[in-house]
Scaffold this motif. Sequence first.
Motif, mmCIF file in Angstrom:
data_model
loop_
_atom_site.group_PDB
_atom_site.id
_atom_site.type_symbol
_atom_site.label_atom_id
_atom_site.label_comp_id
_atom_site.label_asym_id
_atom_site.label_seq_id
_atom_site.Cartn_x
_atom_site.Cartn_y
_atom_site.Cartn_z
ATOM 1 N N GLY A 1 0.842 -1.184 0.000
ATOM 2 C CA GLY A 1 0.000 0.000 0.000
ATOM 3 C C GLY A 1 0.879 1.236 0.000
ATOM 4 N N HIS A 2 0.701 2.122 -0.979
ATOM 5 C CA HIS A 2 1.700 3.169 -1.155
ATOM 6 C C HIS A 2 1.221 4.586 -0.866
ATOM 7 N N ALA A 3 -0.022 4.936 -1.135
ATOM 8 C CA ALA A 3 -0.389 6.348 -0.970
ATOM 9 C C ALA A 3 -1.870 6.501 -0.687
ATOM 10 N N VAL A 4 -2.186 7.571 0.030
ATOM 11 C CA VAL A 4 -3.558 7.938 0.373
ATOM 12 C C VAL A 4 -3.761 9.407 0.039
ATOM 13 N N ALA A 5 -4.916 9.731 -0.514
ATOM 14 C CA ALA A 5 -5.294 11.126 -0.765
ATOM 15 C C ALA A 5 -6.744 11.305 -0.331
ATOM 16 N N PRO B 1 -3.596 -4.645 -17.356
ATOM 17 C CA PRO B 1 -2.215 -4.137 -17.425
ATOM 18 C C PRO B 1 -2.021 -2.891 -18.275
ATOM 19 N N THR B 2 -3.030 -2.457 -19.011
ATOM 20 C CA THR B 2 -2.881 -1.231 -19.793
ATOM 21 C C THR B 2 -3.324 -0.001 -19.029
ATOM 22 N N GLY B 3 -3.880 -0.196 -17.830
ATOM 23 C CA GLY B 3 -4.362 0.931 -17.037
ATOM 24 C C GLY B 3 -3.379 1.339 -15.964
ATOM 25 N N LEU B 4 -3.901 1.784 -14.832
ATOM 26 C CA LEU B 4 -3.072 2.274 -13.733
ATOM 27 C C LEU B 4 -2.284 1.160 -13.058
ATOM 28 N N SER B 5 -2.603 -0.099 -13.382
ATOM 29 C CA SER B 5 -1.928 -1.239 -12.759
ATOM 30 C C SER B 5 -0.524 -1.470 -13.305
ATOM 31 N N LYS B 6 -0.208 -0.880 -14.436
ATOM 32 C CA LYS B 6 1.107 -1.115 -15.023
ATOM 33 C C LYS B 6 2.213 -0.527 -14.151
ATOM 34 N N GLY B 7 3.406 -1.101 -14.271
ATOM 35 C CA GLY B 7 4.531 -0.572 -13.511
ATOM 36 C C GLY B 7 4.392 -0.803 -12.023
ATOM 37 N N VAL B 8 4.791 0.216 -11.229
ATOM 38 C CA VAL B 8 4.716 0.142 -9.760
ATOM 39 C C VAL B 8 4.014 1.403 -9.252
ATOM 40 N N PRO B 9 2.691 1.362 -9.089
ATOM 41 C CA PRO B 9 1.976 2.530 -8.559
ATOM 42 C C PRO B 9 2.549 2.940 -7.200
ATOM 43 N N HIS B 10 2.746 4.251 -7.016
ATOM 44 C CA HIS B 10 3.378 4.692 -5.773
ATOM 45 C C HIS B 10 2.734 5.947 -5.196
ATOM 46 N N GLY B 11 2.939 7.100 -5.793
ATOM 47 C CA GLY B 11 2.433 8.351 -5.227
ATOM 48 C C GLY B 11 1.040 8.687 -5.731
ATOM 49 N N LEU B 12 0.272 9.376 -4.904
ATOM 50 C CA LEU B 12 -1.086 9.790 -5.271
ATOM 51 C C LEU B 12 -1.368 11.138 -4.639
ATOM 52 N N PRO C 1 9.719 7.727 -10.324
ATOM 53 C CA PRO C 1 8.949 8.702 -9.540
ATOM 54 C C PRO C 1 8.260 8.082 -8.328
ATOM 55 N N THR C 2 8.307 8.821 -7.223
ATOM 56 C CA THR C 2 7.669 8.366 -5.991
ATOM 57 C C THR C 2 6.528 9.268 -5.533
ATOM 58 N N ASP C 3 6.520 10.538 -5.954
ATOM 59 C CA ASP C 3 5.458 11.429 -5.499
ATOM 60 C C ASP C 3 5.298 12.573 -6.483
ATOM 61 N N ALA C 4 4.156 13.241 -6.409
ATOM 62 C CA ALA C 4 3.881 14.396 -7.262
ATOM 63 C C ALA C 4 2.932 15.323 -6.523
ATOM 64 N N HIS D 1 11.721 11.441 -1.250
ATOM 65 C CA HIS D 1 10.618 10.488 -1.343
ATOM 66 C C HIS D 1 9.264 11.150 -1.519
ATOM 67 N N SER D 2 9.071 12.327 -0.939
ATOM 68 C CA SER D 2 7.756 12.959 -0.993
ATOM 69 C C SER D 2 7.889 14.465 -1.134
ATOM 70 N N LEU D 3 6.834 15.088 -1.647
ATOM 71 C CA LEU D 3 6.775 16.533 -1.862
ATOM 72 C C LEU D 3 5.471 17.071 -1.283
ATOM 73 N N SER D 4 5.524 18.289 -0.756
ATOM 74 C CA SER D 4 4.310 18.946 -0.281
ATOM 75 C C SER D 4 4.438 20.450 -0.468
ATOM 76 N N ALA D 5 3.296 21.095 -0.663
ATOM 77 C CA ALA D 5 3.230 22.550 -0.644
ATOM 78 C C ALA D 5 2.690 22.947 0.714
ATOM 79 N N ASP D 6 3.526 23.450 1.588
ATOM 80 C CA ASP D 6 3.136 23.833 2.944
ATOM 81 C C ASP D 6 2.430 25.187 2.885
ATOM 82 N N PRO D 7 1.141 25.248 3.214
ATOM 83 C CA PRO D 7 0.397 26.509 3.084
ATOM 84 C C PRO D 7 0.909 27.620 3.993
#
Length: 209
Positions: free
Chosen positions: A13-17, A58-69, A121-124, A173-179
């Motif tokens: 389990g890699h990311a929660v939004a 395998p042609t959708g979001l399952s391809k590769g290694v899903p990580h950041g959300l 890529p790990t995060d966006a 590993h991760s990025l954030s915009a701190d308000p």
Amino acid sequence: PAPQSGGENVLNGHAVAIDNKGQIFFTFQPANVAADTQVLARFDPDGTNGVLLGEKGPTGLSKGVPHGLRYEHDDASDADFLYHANNDALLFKTTMDGTVVWEKNLSEWRTTMKKFWPCKPTDATVVGDILFVSDGYGTSWIHLFDKHNGTYLSSFGGHGKTSEDPVKFSTPHSLSADPRFPGQLLVTDRSNKRLVFVDHEGHFKSELD
């Protein structure tokens, strides 16, 4: 509760939004990818009523290694989107039901932009019209893309020790915009054991050990 029958297929389990309605979105790396595999789940704010979203297989979001959300409400279009960072040199922008708006495959960088390869890529995160992407498991660059179409814009950082250059990273590993700090980006520089604030052009502002 596992959404539908997908729970047994979660390897990591890699990311929660969380969107502005409180709905919870979760992405994971599947143990196996089959024709019916989906890796994006949505839950009600209390964690119930889980459903799997997006194109199956395998042609959708399952391809590769899903990580950041990452979730974004775009004020200009009054629409909501999700941005997906994938360790297999992939980026996705989707609607909230997992429909792909655009997909960016960075594997061509293997030959066209060798200093950025490998790219994992790990995060966006979005600031204004810019999508910032951390290459946390690759060469430790922060890449900038146009959030509307995925066009590459520029990069800053790269792998290095902070004693030599404060805007060098090791596993960002991760990025954030701190308000609290408009105009700045917070980078989790994991292997250098620090949090670092930079401006949107990549200039050093401050850090926390």
